[in-house]
Design a protein around this motif. Structure first.
Motif, PDB file in Angstrom:
ATOM      1  N   ALA A 199       0.836  -1.209   0.000  1.00  0.00           N
ATOM      2  CA  ALA A 199       0.000   0.000   0.000  1.00  0.00           C
ATOM      3  C   ALA A 199       0.871   1.260   0.000  1.00  0.00           C
ATOM      4  O   ALA A 199       0.625   2.199  -0.769  1.00  0.00           O
ATOM      5  N   LEU A 200       1.903   1.281   0.860  1.00  0.00           N
ATOM      6  CA  LEU A 200       2.788   2.455   0.922  1.00  0.00           C
ATOM      7  C   LEU A 200       3.522   2.671  -0.400  1.00  0.00           C
ATOM      8  O   LEU A 200       3.704   3.809  -0.848  1.00  0.00           O
ATOM      9  N   ASP A 201       3.922   1.557  -1.020  1.00  0.00           N
ATOM     10  CA  ASP A 201       4.632   1.643  -2.296  1.00  0.00           C
ATOM     11  C   ASP A 201       3.771   2.338  -3.352  1.00  0.00           C
ATOM     12  O   ASP A 201       4.212   3.259  -4.038  1.00  0.00           O
ATOM     13  N   ILE A 202       2.511   1.916  -3.467  1.00  0.00           N
ATOM     14  CA  ILE A 202       1.618   2.485  -4.490  1.00  0.00           C
ATOM     15  C   ILE A 202       1.216   3.915  -4.125  1.00  0.00           C
ATOM     16  O   ILE A 202       1.045   4.770  -4.999  1.00  0.00           O
ATOM     17  N   LEU A 203       1.084   4.199  -2.833  1.00  0.00           N
ATOM     18  CA  LEU A 203       0.743   5.570  -2.414  1.00  0.00           C
ATOM     19  C   LEU A 203       1.881   6.542  -2.742  1.00  0.00           C
ATOM     20  O   LEU A 203       1.644   7.643  -3.256  1.00  0.00           O
ATOM     21  N   VAL A 204       3.114   6.133  -2.449  1.00  0.00           N
ATOM     22  CA  VAL A 204       4.267   6.992  -2.743  1.00  0.00           C
ATOM     23  C   VAL A 204       4.400   7.192  -4.254  1.00  0.00           C
ATOM     24  O   VAL A 204       4.732   8.279  -4.730  1.00  0.00           O
ATOM     25  N   LYS A 205       4.109   6.142  -5.008  1.00  0.00           N
ATOM     26  CA  LYS A 205       4.243   6.203  -6.462  1.00  0.00           C
ATOM     27  C   LYS A 205       3.192   7.126  -7.084  1.00  0.00           C
ATOM     28  O   LYS A 205       3.496   7.950  -7.951  1.00  0.00           O
ATOM     29  N   ASN A 206       1.930   7.008  -6.647  1.00  0.00           N
ATOM     30  CA  ASN A 206       0.826   7.726  -7.309  1.00  0.00           C
ATOM     31  C   ASN A 206       0.410   9.024  -6.611  1.00  0.00           C
ATOM     32  O   ASN A 206      -0.347   9.801  -7.168  1.00  0.00           O
ATOM     33  N   TYR A 207       0.853   9.230  -5.374  1.00  0.00           N
ATOM     34  CA  TYR A 207       0.450  10.445  -4.643  1.00  0.00           C
ATOM     35  C   TYR A 207       1.685  11.147  -4.088  1.00  0.00           C
ATOM     36  O   TYR A 207       1.683  11.639  -2.961  1.00  0.00           O
ATOM     37  N   SER A 208       2.755  11.165  -4.890  1.00  0.00           N
ATOM     38  CA  SER A 208       4.035  11.704  -4.411  1.00  0.00           C
ATOM     39  C   SER A 208       3.929  13.178  -4.005  1.00  0.00           C
ATOM     40  O   SER A 208       4.606  13.620  -3.072  1.00  0.00           O
ATOM     41  N   ASP A 209       3.031  13.926  -4.689  1.00  0.00           N
ATOM     42  CA  ASP A 209       2.916  15.353  -4.374  1.00  0.00           C
ATOM     43  C   ASP A 209       2.282  15.603  -3.011  1.00  0.00           C
ATOM     44  O   ASP A 209       2.405  16.691  -2.442  1.00  0.00           O
ATOM     45  N   SER A 210       1.585  14.601  -2.482  1.00  0.00           N
ATOM     46  CA  SER A 210       0.887  14.779  -1.191  1.00  0.00           C
ATOM     47  C   SER A 210       1.575  14.069  -0.042  1.00  0.00           C
ATOM     48  O   SER A 210       1.136  14.159   1.102  1.00  0.00           O
ATOM     49  N   VAL A 211       2.621  13.301  -0.362  1.00  0.00           N
ATOM     50  CA  VAL A 211       3.350  12.587   0.695  1.00  0.00           C
ATOM     51  C   VAL A 211       4.416  13.531   1.249  1.00  0.00           C
ATOM     52  O   VAL A 211       5.370  13.890   0.559  1.00  0.00           O
ATOM     53  N   PHE A 241       9.957  -0.776  -1.831  1.00  0.00           N
ATOM     54  CA  PHE A 241       9.430   0.522  -1.379  1.00  0.00           C
ATOM     55  C   PHE A 241      10.538   1.580  -1.394  1.00  0.00           C
ATOM     56  O   PHE A 241      10.341   2.714  -1.851  1.00  0.00           O
ATOM     57  N   LEU A 242      11.732   1.212  -0.899  1.00  0.00           N
ATOM     58  CA  LEU A 242      12.851   2.150  -0.888  1.00  0.00           C
ATOM     59  C   LEU A 242      13.239   2.571  -2.307  1.00  0.00           C
ATOM     60  O   LEU A 242      13.572   3.729  -2.561  1.00  0.00           O
ATOM     61  N   THR A 243      13.203   1.598  -3.228  1.00  0.00           N
ATOM     62  CA  THR A 243      13.517   1.902  -4.628  1.00  0.00           C
ATOM     63  C   THR A 243      12.529   2.916  -5.185  1.00  0.00           C
ATOM     64  O   THR A 243      12.902   3.889  -5.841  1.00  0.00           O
ATOM     65  N   THR A 244      11.245   2.669  -4.939  1.00  0.00           N
ATOM     66  CA  THR A 244      10.207   3.602  -5.401  1.00  0.00           C
ATOM     67  C   THR A 244      10.426   4.984  -4.779  1.00  0.00           C
ATOM     68  O   THR A 244      10.348   6.012  -5.459  1.00  0.00           O
ATOM     69  N   LEU A 245      10.731   5.001  -3.498  1.00  0.00           N
ATOM     70  CA  LEU A 245      10.941   6.262  -2.790  1.00  0.00           C
ATOM     71  C   LEU A 245      12.124   7.034  -3.390  1.00  0.00           C
ATOM     72  O   LEU A 245      12.068   8.251  -3.598  1.00  0.00           O
ATOM     73  N   ALA A 246      13.191   6.285  -3.718  1.00  0.00           N
ATOM     74  CA  ALA A 246      14.387   6.932  -4.276  1.00  0.00           C
ATOM     75  C   ALA A 246      14.095   7.541  -5.644  1.00  0.00           C
ATOM     76  O   ALA A 246      14.647   8.584  -6.003  1.00  0.00           O
ATOM     77  N   ARG A 247      13.226   6.881  -6.408  1.00  0.00           N
ATOM     78  CA  ARG A 247      12.901   7.387  -7.741  1.00  0.00           C
ATOM     79  C   ARG A 247      11.957   8.589  -7.674  1.00  0.00           C
ATOM     80  O   ARG A 247      12.090   9.552  -8.430  1.00  0.00           O
ATOM     81  N   VAL A 248      10.987   8.513  -6.770  1.00  0.00           N
ATOM     82  CA  VAL A 248       9.953   9.557  -6.709  1.00  0.00           C
ATOM     83  C   VAL A 248      10.419  10.735  -5.867  1.00  0.00           C
ATOM     84  O   VAL A 248      10.133  11.896  -6.181  1.00  0.00           O
ATOM     85  N   HIS A 249      11.123  10.434  -4.772  1.00  0.00           N
ATOM     86  CA  HIS A 249      11.629  11.491  -3.884  1.00  0.00           C
ATOM     87  C   HIS A 249      13.141  11.349  -3.756  1.00  0.00           C
ATOM     88  O   HIS A 249      13.642  10.855  -2.739  1.00  0.00           O
ATOM     89  N   PRO A 250      13.898  11.782  -4.747  1.00  0.00           N
ATOM     90  CA  PRO A 250      15.368  11.619  -4.672  1.00  0.00           C
ATOM     91  C   PRO A 250      15.957  12.251  -3.409  1.00  0.00           C
ATOM     92  O   PRO A 250      16.967  11.769  -2.883  1.00  0.00           O
ATOM     93  N   ASP A 251      15.316  13.314  -2.920  1.00  0.00           N
ATOM     94  CA  ASP A 251      15.838  13.981  -1.713  1.00  0.00           C
ATOM     95  C   ASP A 251      15.851  13.059  -0.497  1.00  0.00           C
ATOM     96  O   ASP A 251      16.646  13.240   0.426  1.00  0.00           O
ATOM     97  N   SER A 252      14.958  12.089  -0.501  1.00  0.00           N
ATOM     98  CA  SER A 252      14.862  11.198   0.670  1.00  0.00           C
ATOM     99  C   SER A 252      16.043  10.239   0.756  1.00  0.00           C
ATOM    100  O   SER A 252      16.228   9.576   1.773  1.00  0.00           O
TER     101      SER A 252
END
Length: 1178
Positions: free
Chosen positions: A645-657, A687-698
């Motif tokens: 769930a967190l993976d898909i939320l970070v991927k599709n709602y990155s502007d609100s996370v 999840f970390l991979t998705t996070l790194a791609r969507v939020h490089p700052d993280s």
């Protein structure tokens, strides 16, 4: 009144005290005391108070062992006399007393001789008067079986049918435990009486008796079937319905209990059953024949409720014959899966034609027989459904496909019958049909939907009928294209919505499941469809939200309502308008509830992944911290679902996370990344991979504990490659010694991924690795990691620009470390894949010019052939082939095996040219060349379809002819290749089994000419050169159980399993596994051989290791005992296995031996807990 009560109380207490004294071992009675006690207890049996009588009976048990034998005779004689009394209570209490006394009789010969006259008298009384009591006694009279039989047989001709019936029951119990001589006498008597056929009444009784014996002891009656079946077939033709019923019931018993012996007679049994399945002489079905156009859905009368004036005739017994025929066909279909094609040619059309049966019970049995046929057809075995199965002719599935229209035509009108049972049978049939053949009903939906809706709307429908109708509708919706249902949505939605509101929770639950699937049908997101779903959204939403809001409903309904609403929002969320925010807040509440949180997480995952881009932002701020908290819970399923769930939320709602949300999740991640649960680790890393791609700052926050856990995981030997990517920066710095070879491969893959991700740093990294390999001060660990990393990088990046790379790798071939040599070999092959024109000719030249490095260079060539593209390799095929053939006669087996693998994998590149060449080398005079060629074939077989498969099927028989080769090693590798084919692609060898199996079985035998003695100093050591080939043969047998069971003669198979149980340690272990597998696959066949299988198991369990043996011998024997005991536990799962005298005796032996009892109990506990776990995960 008080005085009477006082007297009763005194007698009761006195008797109770007497019983207590008799139970003491210390009590000794003289002759006079014995006589007085016996006389008094027998008198108390006639007491007017029931409680005193019961106590007196209990006294008889301990009394029998305390008094002289003539007193026992007195007791038995009195009890037998009492049983002739006119007083019912005295008769009852005496029969119980007699059972108690006989149970205490000593089994020794002295007791038997002394008591025999009394027991014989007891028989004559019982047999003529008291049958119910007799059945209790049969199991206690092991020593008197011949006498029992002689008393029972005349009762089969008793004028009282009730006596005959009870005699048959008694004989059924007798044959389970009687000796062989008694059994033979019984069968011979029945056969001679049947041959005489003096009266139809007794003939019926004898047929019933044979059927009962078969049911109770089928493994014993099998050898007499050749004499029995012709007689039963003859009596089927006699014009007597009752006799026909009994004959067909006997056939059913033979089919189920004597599978091998009945096999030659199965066609006869089927033809008789098909004949009598339609036997209805008093009724004409012609009036019911439907018009050919009756399947037009528009013509169906909604009020049709079947025929109200069904034919009825109390004197008509033909329905029993038809029922027996249907049940017998059910037995045949359930037990002879190898005859499926024949069943679809003959049995299936006949059963379909009888769906119109007028008698409800018979109709239910006809439906059940067809259900059994469908279950047999369900592709449980891969060869049935494998599109690459290449079976010649018609397969069961294609034949069923052709008959679907016949089935629907026979069923559709039955679906509106008045009978609830009939309609349930229809729904079960359709459900199973769709499970076996998904999509099969696409053309027939217009005809079937009205029938399903009829049962959903019918007020007289039972709850179970509605549940079955909904379940059927659900399966049909799941297994057909949405467009098929669009014309019928208007009719389907109202009854389904009504069922969601049903007060019975099971109907509601099933209806919610259907609603969820219906939502996918009316608006499939993966298809562009013009269907207008808007008229139905309000109704579907309203009925679901009502259940979603309710707090006082069943747990299953809560979960289904959450899932259903999740699907509605996912597929129809853009049409919900103002209802959406409120519904999402209900989800938030459900997320906070421990009972509903898992289902809610899954629903939110579904919504977040929707193509409609549903607005989840209003709840994200509160939902993400709650989800983060779930990552520390113990519930594994919750952790996995939350990560998804967190993976898909970070991927599709990155502007609100927000960063705060990310921090909350990252804080919970370190404990999840470890080798104890690789699946959870993989999800966390994804999840970390998705996070790194969507939020490089993280990325800057992924340090400290998370990075430490990632690096520890990379070092783990359990990590088999895996998706570790951009977050592993700084990995090359962690060059500490690693504990397992697999760790180096994992790190090398990660380094290669980093190098490809950062191409600018690539050349410098490669240069550093080359220096690490060259540096004489480098440890083996550093060299190993450097070589593997060079290989991984070179596989994807051309390294020909590095001039000294070839020399450095070839120098590493001379390393003292075998692991470094192996890594260098792998690196050279992998680097060659990156630039074939540069490196492949170099490798071929080195193989020819460097004999000492040949083995390592061949491994490099194997890596090239395995990994390079077909197009890239094609220009070099001829050169490589010629080189390999030069080495296929090498005396070194390891080299030959590598050559064989290369030959096999090279053949896959151009099978039409190379496979015939491979086949031609079977004629080589060198046994080494023949073994290399046969081994090469093993590497052309895989578990997925390949272009070589049709060619291989045509010639694999030639390769398997090497099972007759004079050379032992050639035969062994032929068995290994056969095993590979049977495991990965059984369709290649299924048709060859008749010719291959005799050679396979021949290799399971111990050959004395292959056993030799070797002198080792003062000791002599026995060497068995045939052990490896026997082991290979038994491994093939084990594989065939899974892939080709229907083509095996199980009894011949069991002969060789039986031999294996007495063989070497390794083979015993294999046969124990086979025995456990056979117990579940072919229980009736194993039951027939049980006595022969028990003895070697007992021998294994009771073998003692010599006291001066080494520790390994004790460990091997312990492991053998445990494996043998697992086989015993599996055998005991077979119904009636415990009735075998030898098995029963072995069980007693296990119970009396503390060591064996402990092992047995442990395995039983493990077995039951494994079953519970499989139930939990299913």
């Amino acid at each position: 009144m008080e005085r009477k009560f006082l007297v009763y109380s005194l007698r009761f207490m006195a008797t109770n005290d007497l019983m207590s004294e008799l139970q003491k071992d210390s009590i000794k009675l003289d002759d006079d005391s014995e006589r007085k006690v016996v006389k008094m207890i027998l008198k108390l049996l006639e007491d007017k108070n029931g409680e005193v009588q019961n106590l007196a009976v209990k006294c008889l048990g301990p009394l029998v062992s305390k008094v002289k034998e003539y007193q026992v005779e007195t007791i038995v004689d009195t009890l037998c006399t009492n049983m002739l009394s006119d007083k019912e209570q005295l008769r009852d209490i005496s029969s119980i007393g007699l059972k108690t006394v006989i149970g205490e009789l000593p089994p020794a010969s002295s007791g038997k001789t002394t008591c025999f006259p009394c027991v014989t008298k007891c028989y004559s009384i019982i047999l003529n008067k008291f049958w119910g009591e007799f059945l209790i006694l049969v199991c206690l009279l092991v020593n008197f079986h011949p006498s029992i039989l002689s008393c029972l047989l005349p009762q089969l001709t008793s004028p009282r049918l009730a006596v005959r019936k009870r005699t048959i029951i008694a004989l059924g119990h007798l044959v389970m435990s009687c000796g062989n001589l008694v059994f033979v006498d019984l069968i011979e008597h029945l056969l001679s009486e049947l041959s005489r056929n003096e009266s139809m009444s007794t003939t019926r009784t004898y047929i019933q008796c044979i059927a009962a014996i078969s049911r109770q002891a089928g493994h014993r009656i099998g050898e007499y079937l050749e004499k029995i079946i012709p007689l039963v077939v003859k009596f089927c033709n006699v014009d007597d319905d009752e006799l026909r019923e009994y004959c067909i019931q006997a056939f059913e018993s033979f089919v189920r209990r004597c599978p091998k012996e009945v096999y030659p007679h199965v066609p006869t049994v089927i033809s008789i059953c098909l004949k009598y399945l339609t036997y209805d002489p008093n009724y004409n079905y012609d009036d019911e024949d439907e018009d050919e156009n009756a399947m037009d859905a528009d013509g169906l009368d909604e009020d049709y409720q079947g025929s109200d004036d069904e034919y009825s005739d109390d004197d008509d017994m033909s329905w029993k014959v038809r029922r027996a025929a249907a049940k017998c066909l059910d037995a045949v279909v359930s037990t002879r899966h190898e005859m499926l094609p024949e069943f679809y040619r003959t049995v299936s059309p006949a059963l379909i034609a009888r769906f119109k049966e007028r008698e409800e019970n018979v109709k239910a049995d006809v439906f059940h027989a067809y259900l059994s046929l469908l279950k047999q057809t369900r592709p449980a075995q891969s060869w049935l459904c494998d599109p690459d199965a290449m079976e010649q002719g018609e397969t069961p599935l294609t034949m069923l496909q052709i008959q679907v229209s016949m089935i629907v035509k026979a069923l559709h009108k039955q679906m509106k019958e008045k009978s609830v049972k009939t309609r349930q049978c229809c729904f079960n049939m359709l459900t199973e049909l769709v499970n076996v053949l998904p999509g099969a009903l696409a053309q027939h939906i217009p005809v079937l939907i009205p029938g399903i809706i009829f049962s959903l709307n019918d007020k007289s429908s039972s709850s179970n009928l509605k549940i079955d109708a909904l379940s059927c509708l659900y399966v049909i919706l799941c297994n057909h294209q949405p467009q098929v249902f669009h014309p019928h949505v208007q009719a389907i939605v109202p009854p389904v919505v009504a069922c969601v509101g049903d007060p019975f929770y099971k109907i509601t639950s099933e209806a919610l499941l259907v609603t969820q699937q219906l939502v996918k049908v009316i608006r499939p997101l993966d298809q562009t469809d013009a269907f207008d779903a808007s008229p139905y959204i309000a109704d579907l939403f309203a009925c679901t939200i009502k259940r979603l809001k309710a707090a006082d409903i069943d747990q299953e309904v809560k979960e289904r309502a959450i899932s259903c609403m999740g699907q509605i929002i996912c597929n129809l969320g853009d049409s919900l308008g103002a209802d959406l925010p409120g519904t999402l807040h209900i989800f938030l509440e459900r997320l906070k509830n421990e009972i509903t949180r898992l289902t809610t997480v899954k629903a939110l995952t579904l919504i977040a992944g929707s193509q409609l881009k549903i607005n989840l932002r209003p709840i994200l701020g509160e939902a993400v911290p709650i989800l983060a908290s779930f990552l520390r819970k113990n519930q594994r399923a919750l952790k996995l679902s939350t990560l998804a769930a967190l993976d898909i939320l970070v991927k599709n709602y990155s502007d609100s996370v927000t960063p705060a949300m990310i921090d909350a999740v990252l804080a919970e991640l370190p404990p999840l990344i470890n080798e104890s649960d690789m699946h959870v680790s993989q999800m966390a890393i994804s999840f970390l991979t998705t996070l790194a791609r969507v939020h490089p700052d993280s990325l800057s926050k992924i340090s400290g504990s998370i990075l430490a856990e990632l690096i520890a995981l990379v070092r783990s030997p359990l990590l088999q490659g895996g998706a570790l990517s951009a977050m592993l920066d700084g990995l090359h710095g962690s060059s500490a010694a690693l504990t397992h070879k697999q760790s180096y491969y994992s790190i090398a893959k990660c380094v290669a991924a980093l190098t490809r991700a950062c191409p600018k740093e690539g050349p410098a990294v490669v240069g550093q690795f080359i220096q690490d390999v060259k540096n004489s001060r480098s440890t083996d660990s550093i060299r190993l990691l450097a070589l593997l990393s060079l290989g991984e990088v070179g596989h994807h990046v051309d390294l020909s620009s590095q001039p000294e790379l070839k020399t450095v790798i070839l120098d590493a071939f001379s390393s003292a470390s075998e692991e470094v040599k192996s890594a260098a070999s792998y690196a050279l092959g992998s680097i060659s894949v990156g630039n074939l024109p540069e490196y492949l000719p170099f490798v071929l030249q080195e193989i020819s010019g460097q004999p000492k490095r040949q083995y390592l260079l061949l491994h490099s060539l194997k890596e090239i052939i395995s990994s390079a593209s077909v197009a890239g390799l094609k220009p070099y095929v001829e050169n490589v082939w010629a080189l390999l053939l030069k080495h296929c006669e090498c005396t070194e087996e390891g080299t030959r095996n590598v050559v064989a693998e290369c030959l096999g994998k090279l053949t896959l590149i151009d099978p039409e040219t190379l496979l015939p060449r491979l086949k031609s080398y079977l004629l080589s005079g060198s046994s080494y060349a023949r073994s290399s060629v046969v081994t090469a074939v093993k590497f052309t077989i895989s578990d997925h379809p390949q272009t070589i498969d049709p060619l291989l099927k045509n010639c694999i028989g030639d390769f398997l002819k090497t099972l007759e080769d004079p050379d032992l090693n050639v035969r062994r590798v032929a068995l290994v290749t056969f095993n590979s084919a049977a495991h990965n692609k059984p369709s290649l060898i299924r048709d060859l089994l008749d010719t291959v199996l005799p050679h396979l079985y021949n290799e399971t035998k111990v050959r004395k000419d292959l056993i030799r003695e070797v002198e080792m100093g003062p000791f002599k050591h026995t060497v068995d050169d045939g052990l490896d080939i026997r082991k290979a043969a038994f491994e093939c047998m084990y594989t065939l159980l899974d892939s080709c069971l229907d083509r095996l003669d199980i009894f011949e198979f069991l002969n060789h399993v039986e031999d294996g149980l007495k063989d070497h340690y390794d083979i015993k272990m294999l046969t124990f596994l086979m025995l456990a597998r056979l117990s579940s696959l072919c229980p009736s066949a194993v039951l027939q051989r049980l006595d022969r299988l028990v003895e070697p198991l007992r021998a294994t369990c009771t073998t003692k290791v010599k006291a001066n043996s080494v520790k390994q011998e004790f460990e091997k024997q312990d492991e053998l005992k445990r494996s043998a005991m697992r086989a015993v536990v599996a055998l005991l799962t077979i119904p009636e296995a415990e009735k075998s005298p030898l098995m029963s005796e072995f069980q007693s032996q296990i119970s009396s031996n503390p060591e064996l009892a402990a092992i047995f109990d442990s395995i039983q506990r493990d077995s039951s807990s494994a079953n519970m776990e499989s139930m939990d995960t299913s």
